[in-house]
Scaffold this motif. Structure first.
Motif, short mmCIF file in Angstrom:
data_model
loop_
_atom_site.label_atom_id
_atom_site.label_comp_id
_atom_site.label_asym_id
_atom_site.label_seq_id
_atom_site.Cartn_x
_atom_site.Cartn_y
_atom_site.Cartn_z
N ALA A 1 11.64 8.06 14.99
CA ALA A 1 11.03 8.08 13.53
C ALA A 1 11.53 9.66 13.15
O ALA A 1 11.24 10.65 13.89
N THR B 1 10.30 10.51 4.57
CA THR B 1 10.84 9.57 5.40
C THR B 1 9.78 8.99 6.09
O THR B 1 8.39 9.36 5.74
N ASP B 2 9.94 7.91 6.89
CA ASP B 2 8.89 6.99 7.29
C ASP B 2 7.83 7.62 8.06
O ASP B 2 6.55 7.35 7.89
N THR B 3 8.24 8.69 8.74
CA THR B 3 7.18 9.19 9.76
C THR B 3 7.02 10.48 9.51
O THR B 3 6.95 11.76 10.31
N SER C 1 14.69 13.30 14.48
CA SER C 1 13.98 12.52 15.40
C SER C 1 13.97 12.94 16.89
O SER C 1 14.74 13.95 17.17
N ASN D 1 7.53 6.64 17.67
CA ASN D 1 7.65 8.08 17.67
C ASN D 1 8.67 8.66 18.00
O ASN D 1 9.32 9.59 17.37
N THR E 1 4.42 8.34 8.36
CA THR E 1 3.67 6.91 8.61
C THR E 1 2.69 6.95 9.41
O THR E 1 2.82 7.73 10.51
N THR F 1 5.18 1.98 14.84
CA THR F 1 6.09 3.03 14.49
C THR F 1 6.54 3.85 15.99
O THR F 1 5.69 4.13 16.95
N ASP G 1 3.14 -0.72 6.25
CA ASP G 1 4.34 0.31 5.84
C ASP G 1 4.06 0.58 4.37
O ASP G 1 4.39 -0.69 3.66
N PRO H 1 10.14 2.53 11.30
CA PRO H 1 10.29 3.63 10.99
C PRO H 1 11.78 4.07 10.51
O PRO H 1 12.76 3.12 10.91
N SER H 2 12.19 5.28 10.04
CA SER H 2 13.54 5.43 9.85
C SER H 2 14.28 5.70 11.15
O SER H 2 14.09 6.55 11.74
#
Length: 828
Positions: free
Chosen positions: A445, A782-784, A578, A442, A812, A440, A294, A819-820
Motif C-alpha cells: 500500500a 491513496t488508500d494507506t 510502497s 502494508n 487507511t 490492508t 474502506d 489498498p492501492s
C-alpha cells in the motif's frame, strides 16, 4: 369452289396498299429492312420538328426491349446522367425486403439450431490452489461458500432490489432488452453511470450455461439462449437461478452466502435496505466487499445503494415516503468480514497479491477466479515469508507492550523482499493478518513518505545528468566527492539562481532545516548521505532539476502516481511509494542499473493448460552500471560509517539507507546484499481515525528512527533468509572523472572541526514550502496514506525530508482492505 379460291388468292390490299397482295406483306417488310429503313425515312410524313422526340421514343422502346433480357435494370437503361445511377423506389423496396428476409431467415435459422446446453456444474465448484515457489501448496480458496435457495426464501422486495437495479422489465421482456443494451452503451459513452445492458435472463444464461468470455460469438449465443430459455424455464426459475449464481464478493456465491457474509443472516431475513446493498455488490464485488472498513469502498457502495432505492421508488415497489425512511435510517454497513479458512497470518496477503497479479496480466476475471479450477504458482519462498514474519514478531515482543504502554498501540510494519536478479518478490509482511482483522497489505500500500531513502535517487540523477551550478551554464559533472553546503538553515537556489521562497518564513525565503544545527560546512555528497544531512541533497536536487530526478525514479521502478509534485521536499522523500516498489528501486542499484518489474506469479494452469502472460519479466537498463555501482558504494558507507551501522550485525557486505519522517510518524530501512533486497517500514495508525500518528515513545524510545526497530527487523530477517548462502561482495566502485563543487566551496578539503559529529545523526522534523516553479495542490491521497508534513533528515526507512512541503494524505486504518496495489499484484 375453284372460282372462289381464285378470287381469294387474287384479292387486293386495302387502301394504302394498292397492288400489294396480303400474302406479299412479309416480303415487303423484309425488303424494307434490307433497305436499311431508307424507304421508311423517305416515306416519313411526320410534321417538321417531330424527328428528335421520335428518335427518343425509339431509343426508349429499344432500351425497354433490351432491359427485358436483364435480371435487374441497374444501372437504369432508360435514364441518362445521374438518374441512370439512382435506383427506383421499387428497387429500394425490393432490396430492403430482400435484406430483411435474409436477416429474418438467418435469425430463424440461428434460433432453430440453438440448443440450450447443460448447466455448468456450479454446485461442484473447484477450489483455486496457490503454490509456494518450491511447488508445495500454500493455500486453497473457493468452492464451498454457496448455498442455493428457493426463490420463495428470498423476500419479494429483496428480489425487486435486484430487478430495480438490473432489469426492471424482467417479467415482461422476452429475455433480451435491445433498448437496454443501447442505453448502457450511451451512458458509458457519455460518461454516465456504468450500466450492464444485459437482462437478468442474459446474466443468468452467462453464469449458468456459458463462460465469461467477452467474444461476439459468446454474446450472440447468450442472446439466442436467452430468447429460447423462456420456453423451458419460468421467469421465477430464471430469477432464482440468477440469485444463486451471482458472485457477491467475500467469497460468497449465491444470495444465501452473501446474506451470511455481509449481515450474518439468512437470505429470508434480508431487509429492503440490506437487499439494495447486496444487489449493488454484483457490479463491483472486489471493492464493495470492503464497505465496512474502506472509506472509498463505502462511499461507492452508499452511492450505488442510494441508486437502487431510488429505482425501487421509481418503479413503484416502494413509496417515496418509504424511500426517504430507508435513506434516513442510513446505509446498512456490512458486518466485519470473517476470513475463510487457510487465509490467516500472511497467507491472505500473499494470495491477494498473487490474485491481483494474475488479473493484471491475463484475461481471467474475478468472477472466473470465483468459479475455481486455477493453479497459481507464486514466487513466494515459504521459509523467507516465515522468517520475515518471525523477525517482526521478535521485534514486537522485545520492544512493544501495548497493554502497558499506550504509545505502543496501533504500531504497524510493512516489508518486502525481492531477488534483484529477477524482480521476484520472495517475501512480504502485510500486517497482523486477515484473521486478526487487518486487511490492508502494508507491504503493498502507498501513503507513507519514504524520507531519506529517496536520496540515492537524487545521487543517481546527478551522476547521470550533472547539475546546473551557475545560471545559464551547462550542467557540471557530479560525483560523491562533490561538496555542497551542509549547514542548517541555509537558503536554497534553483537553476536560475533564484532563492526558493517560503511564505511561512519571516524572511519570505525557504531556510532548509537539518536534524541538528551543526555547522557541517561544505561536505561531500558521500558524507551527507552517510549522516543523512538534508541541505546538500535539497540543493543538489534543485540544481539537477525535478524532471531529471523524477525520470530517474521512474526508470528505477517507482510509479509516477506515488511521486510528490515539484517541491524542495521531493528530493528528500515526500513521495509515497510502497515497500515493494522501494525494494524494487534499490534492486535496480543492486543489479548494476538493470530494472526488473516486481512479479509474484510464475505460472497459471487451468484445465491442464497453462495461461500465457506469465513469463519472467525481462530486465531493462535504467541507468549505467557505473551509476548504480557508485550509489551502492556510497550506501555501503552509510552502513559502515553512518546512520545504518546497526545493519552491520548481518556480518555480510551491506548497502542501505535509513529514513524518518516529520514528528517520527514513520521509520524505514532499505538494505541489500548482492543476493537480496529488503525494505522495512514502520508507522503508527489508529484504525478508528485515519492518519499517521507520531511514534515518539514507541518501544520506550523517545524518538523512533529507521536505524532502530526497522533495522532490527531487517537484520533478523536477512540473517535467516541468507543462512547457508555464500557471502558475496559488491562490485568495486568505478573510477569517475573529476567532480565539481557547489559555488562557494573551498578548494582544499577542510579538516573536520571539533564540532563535527562522527556518530550517526538523528533527524528531526522541519517545515517546508512549495516550489515556485509549479502550482502545488495537495496530492491526492491513496488508500494507506497518512497526514505527513515534509520529512526529516536522518533515521528510518521513511524519513529524510527536513524541508519538504506539507503533504496532506489520509492512510487507511488497520482493518482497511483493498489498498492501492503498486507491487506484484497490480502493475500499470
Amino acid at each position: 369452289m375453284s372460282e372462289h379460291r381464285r378470287r381469294s388468292s387474287g384479292r387486293t390490299a386495302p387502301s394504302g396498299s394498292e397492288g400489294v397482295p396480303y400474302g406479299g406483306r412479309a416480303e415487303a417488310r423484309r425488303a424494307a429492312r434490307a433497305g436499311g429503313g431508307r424507304g421508311r425515312r423517305a416515306a416519313d410524313t411526320r410534321p417538321a420538328g417531330a424527328g428528335h422526340s421520335g428518335r427518343a421514343a425509339t431509343r426508349r422502346a429499344s432500351a425497354a426491349r433490351s432491359s427485358r433480357g436483364r435480371l435487374i435494370d441497374y444501372p437504369r437503361a432508360d435514364k441518362r446522367g445521374l438518374r441512370r445511377w439512382l435506383p427506383s423506389w421499387k428497387q429500394l423496396l425490393g432490396t430492403f425486403l430482400l435484406f430483411s428476409g435474409g436477416v429474418l431467415g438467418l435469425f430463424g435459422y440461428a434460433y432453430a439450431t440453438t440448443t440450450i446446453p447443460s448447466a455448468n456444474p456450479s454446485t461442484q465448484q473447484q477450489s483455486n490452489t496457490y503454490y509456494w515457489s518450491d511447488g508445495s501448496v500454500m493455500a486453497t480458496q473457493g468452492q464451498t461458500n454457496r448455498q442455493n435457495v428457493d426463490l420463495a426464501q428470498v423476500p419479494k422486495l429483496a428480489q425487486w432490489d435486484f430487478l430495480a437495479a438490473e432489469n426492471a422489465t424482467f417479467y415482461t421482456d422476452p429475455g433480451v432488452d435491445t433498448q437496454g443494451m443501447l442505453r448502457a452503451v450511451y451512458h458509458m459513452a457519455t460518461g454516465g453511470e456504468v450500466q450492464s445492458g444485459s437482462t437478468i435472463t442474459q446474466q443468468f444464461v452467462k453464469n449458468t450455461y456459458l463462460s465469461q468470455n467477452q467474444s461476439v460469438t459468446r454474446k450472440l449465443r447468450e442472446i439466442m439462449i436467452s430468447l429460447k430459455i423462456g420456453s423451458q424455464l419460468s421467469k421465477q426459475q430464471i430469477l432464482q437461478g440468477y440469485l444463486n449464481s451471482c458472485y457477491y464478493g467475500r467469497d460468497a456465491y449465491g444470495i444465501e452466502a452473501a446474506a451470511r457474509a455481509y449481515y450474518h443472516e439468512h437470505a429470508s431475513q434480508l431487509t429492503v435496505s440490506q437487499g439494495a446493498f447486496i444487489a449493488a455488490t454484483v457490479n463491483e464485488p472486489s471493492l464493495l466487499m470492503h464497505a465496512d472498513t474502506d472509506p472509498q469502498a463505502k462511499t461507492q457502495a452508499k452511492a450505488r445503494w442510494t441508486y437502487v432505492l431510488e429505482r425501487m421508488a421509481k418503479i413503484h415497489k416502494i413509496t417515496d415516503a418509504q424511500e426517504q425512511q430507508y435513506l434516513a435510517a442510513g446505509f446498512p454497513t456490512p458486518k466485519p468480514y470473517t476470513a475463510s479458512a487457510g487465509m490467516s497470518g500472511q497467507t491472505g496477503y500473499l494470495v491477494d497479491a498473487a490474485k491481483k497479479y494474475v488479473e493484471a496480466h491475463s484475461s481471467i476475471t474475478e468472477q472466473q477466479f470465483g468459479r475455481g479450477g486455477y493453479q497459481i504458482y507464486t514466487t513466494f519462498d515459504k521459509k523467507k515469508v516465515n522468517a520475515l514474519s518471525a523477525s517482526v514478531a521478535a521485534m514486537a515482543m522485545k520492544h512493544l507492550d501495548p497493554k502497558h504502554r499506550s504509545a505502543d498501540k496501533n504500531v504497524q510494519v510493512g516489508a518486502a523482499s525481492i531477488d534483484p536478479s529477477t524482480g521476484a518478490v520472495v517475501a512480504l509482511y502485510g500486517g497482523a493478518g486477515w484473521n486478526k482483522g487487518h486487511w490492508t497489505d502494508n507491504a503493498d500500500a502507498t501513503g507513507v513518505p519514504v524520507g531519506s531513502t529517496f536520496k540515492p535517487v537524487d545521487l543517481a540523477a546527478a551522476l547521470d545528468h550533472g547539475a546546473v551550478l551557475s545560471p545559464g551554464q551547462p550542467a557540471s559533472p557530479i560525483t560523491p566527492d562533490s561538496k555542497f553546503n551542509g549547514d542548517d538553515g541555509i537558503t536554497i537556489k534553483n537553476q536560475q539562481g533564484q532563492q526558493v521562497p517560503d511564505p511561512g518564513d519571516p524572511t519570505g525565503l525557504l531556510h532548509q532545516r537539518n536534524d541538528v544545527p551543526t555547522k557541517w560546512g561544505y561536505i561531500t555528497l558521500r558524507k551527507a548521505m552517510e549522516q543523512s544531512v538534508n541541505t546538500p541533497y535539497v540543493q543538489l536536487g534543485e540544481y539537477v532539476g525535478y524532471d531529471n530526478v523524477e525520470n530517474e525514479a521512474l526508470r528505477a521502478g517507482l510509479l509516477r502516481k506515488s511521486l510528490q509534485y515539484d517541491t524542495p521536499g521531493f528530493y528528500i522523500g515526500t513521495s509515497t511509494p510502497s515497500a515493494i516498489r522501494m525494494a524494487d528501486a534499490y534492486a535496480t542499484f543492486d543489479a548494476g542499473g538493470v530494472q526488473h518489474e516486481p512479479y509474484s506469479v510464475t505460472k497459471v494452469i487451468a484445465d491442464g493448460q497453462p495461461f500465457p502472460g506469465f513469463d519472467k519479466p525481462k530486465g531493462t537498463t535504467a541507468m549505467p552500471a557505473s551509476t548504480a555501482d557508485t550509489v551502492t558504494d556510497v550506501l555501503q558507507d552509510v552502513v559502515k560509517h553512518g546512520t545504518g551501522t546497526n545493519a552491520q550485525a548481518l556480518g555480510r557486505p551491506v548497502a542501505g539507507k535509513t529514513g524518518t519522517t516529520d514528528d517520527y510518524k514513520s521509520a524505514w530501512f532499505i538494505g541489500y546484499t548482492p543476493q537480496l533486497v529488503t525494505s522495512v517500514a514502520m508507522f503508527k495508525e489508529d484504525p478508528k481515525n485515519a492518519g499517521l500518528q507520531s511514534m515518539q515513545g514507541v518501544g520506550g524510545y523517545a524518538k523512533v528512527f529507521g536505524a532502530d526497530m526497522p533495522t532490527e527487523v531487517w537484520t533478523g530477517y536477512m540473517t535467516a533468509a541468507l543462512q547457508g548462502q555464500p557471502v558475496q561482495q559488491f562490485p568495486p566502485a568505478p573510477q569517475l572523472g573529476q567532480s565539481t563543487d557547489e559555488y562557494g566551496a573551498p578548494s582544499p578539503t577542510p579538516s573536520p572541526t571539533a564540532s563535527t559529529p562522527t556518530a550517526p545523526v538523528t533527524p528531526s522534523p522541519s517545515a517546508g514550502t512549495c516550489h515556485p516553479k509549479k502550482d502545488c495542490p495537495s496530492p491526492t491521497p491513496t488508500d494507506t496514506s497518512g497526514t505527513i508534513t515534509g520529512g526529516t533528515g536522518d533515521g528510518g526507512l521513511l524519513g529524510g525530508t527536513t524541508g519538504g512541503a506539507t503533504q496532506s494524505t489520509s492512510p487507511t486504518p488497520t482493518p482497511t482492505p483493498t489498498p492501492s496495489f503498486s507491487g506484484p499484484g497490480r502493475h500499470p
